[in-house]
Scaffold this motif. Structure first.
Motif, short mmCIF file in Angstrom:
data_model
loop_
_atom_site.label_atom_id
_atom_site.label_comp_id
_atom_site.label_asym_id
_atom_site.label_seq_id
_atom_site.Cartn_x
_atom_site.Cartn_y
_atom_site.Cartn_z
N LEU A 6 -4.36 -7.82 -2.22
CA LEU A 6 -4.45 -6.35 -2.46
C LEU A 6 -5.85 -6.08 -2.59
O LEU A 6 -6.63 -6.44 -3.74
N ALA A 16 0.66 -7.28 -9.09
CA ALA A 16 0.09 -6.45 -8.00
C ALA A 16 0.09 -5.05 -8.17
O ALA A 16 1.42 -4.63 -8.21
N VAL A 18 -0.67 -0.65 -7.85
CA VAL A 18 -1.32 0.42 -7.10
C VAL A 18 -1.34 1.55 -7.83
O VAL A 18 -0.20 1.84 -8.48
N THR A 112 -6.45 1.69 0.73
CA THR A 112 -5.57 0.52 -0.04
C THR A 112 -4.88 -0.54 1.01
O THR A 112 -4.30 0.10 2.04
N LEU A 114 -2.76 -4.01 1.62
CA LEU A 114 -1.92 -4.84 0.96
C LEU A 114 -1.21 -5.62 1.99
O LEU A 114 -0.92 -5.34 3.43
#
Ligand SMILES: Cc1ncc(COP(=O)(O)O)c(C=O)c1O
Length: 285
Positions: A6, A16, A18, A112, A114
């Motif tokens: 991540l 993890a 966000v 972002t 992932l």
């Protein structure tokens, strides 16, 4: 397989996080790939990264990594997770976290990124497998299905409608033509000719689909990229649904009627053999 990547860090999945103002969470504003990993080797990874690049371009996100960096991150995540096992590597990029919720986006957000790994479970490929079931449904998705967007609400609802009807996949019909599945591409066989719809804006160009066309060309099997009407679908001798995680799923029942003789067909058996042979070659190389 609990290690994820991540935003530059490898971490256990349970840790993890966000931020809630991530545009992926609020708007489904992002794209993704699912890359099969066989015996620890990512399969057709450059084809997946090429498609990722086209999807990013399609929604106006600059690619956050060079090709070399992608390879490094993918290899490292596989190493940390699977060793030499099979897996499905999931890769997602969203437009990033905004300061306040707003439909419009500037060009200053940090995407972002992932990546996760999950065990892979493919359907049986034995010649005597009963195969899968499909139903036809009207395609309720947007026009730009060539972009592999994380905004999958229509696909999710269509797949669930198929599952509720006791089927494995929905075959989507648009303007009287069979386009693809809710998460797979479509092939039919009629009179020993293999047919699949041509690449078009309202369909995802599958990596598995492209490989099957390559294998057919290399092995002198007659394959055509051509529109398939709903009537032709119902009249097919064989139907296959293809994707990175399902590989080539033979459909033996459509809308509760047998496809052909209601068992796997000779061309499916031939093409799945070529597909497995190709995989073995790649894994050995
Ligand atoms: C809508 C749709 N079509 C086709 C496919 C097959 O693509 P691929 O073979 O690259 O997995 C997928 C895969 O997820 C999909 O979601």
């Amino acid at each position: 397989m609990d290690q994820v990547y991540l935003n530059g860090t490898y971490t256990p999945l349970s840790e993890a996080c966000v931020p809630v103002l991530d545009r992926g969470f609020l708007f489904g504003d992002g794209v993704y790939e699912v890359i099969p990993v066989y015996s620890g080797k990512p399969f057709r990874v450059d084809q997946h990264l090429d498609r990722l690049e086209r999807s990013l371009e399609g929604i106006r996100i600059a690619n956050p990594m060079s090709r070399e960096q992608w390879h490094r991150v993918i290899d490292e995540l596989i190493e940390r997770n699977t060793g030499d096992q099979d897996a499905a590597l999931y890769l997602q990029i969203t437009r990033g976290v905004m300061p306040r919720r707003d439909h419009g986006f500037g060009d200053d957000l940090e995407p972002t990124v992932l990546l996760t790994c999950q065990p892979m479970h493919y359907p049986s490929q034995a010649a005597d497998t009963p195969g899968g079931r499909a139903i036809t449904l009207e395609d309720s998705r947007w026009q730009d299905c060539h972009i592999k967007s994380i905004n999958l609400l229509p696909n999710v609802l269509l797949r669930q409608q198929a599952l509720d009807a006791g089927a494995d996949e929905a075959i989507l019909i648009r303007d009287g033509r069979a386009i693809e599945g809710s998460a797979s591409n479509l092939f039919i066989v009629k009179d020993e000719v293999i047919k699949t719809p041509p690449r078009q804006r309202c369909m995802l160009g599958g990596i598995t689909r492209d490989l099957i066309l390559e294998l057919c060309a290399d092995n002198h099997l007659l394959a055509r990229e051509i529109d398939i009407s709903e009537d032709e679908l119902h009249d097919a001798d064989e139907i296959w649904m293809t994707s990175s995680t399902r590989e080539i799923l033979p459909i033996t029942v459509l809308n509760q009627h047998k496809v052909g003789r209601g068992e796997t067909g000779a061309l499916w058996r031939e093409v799945i053999r070529l597909y497995q042979e190709y995989k073995q070659q790649v894994m050995r190389s």
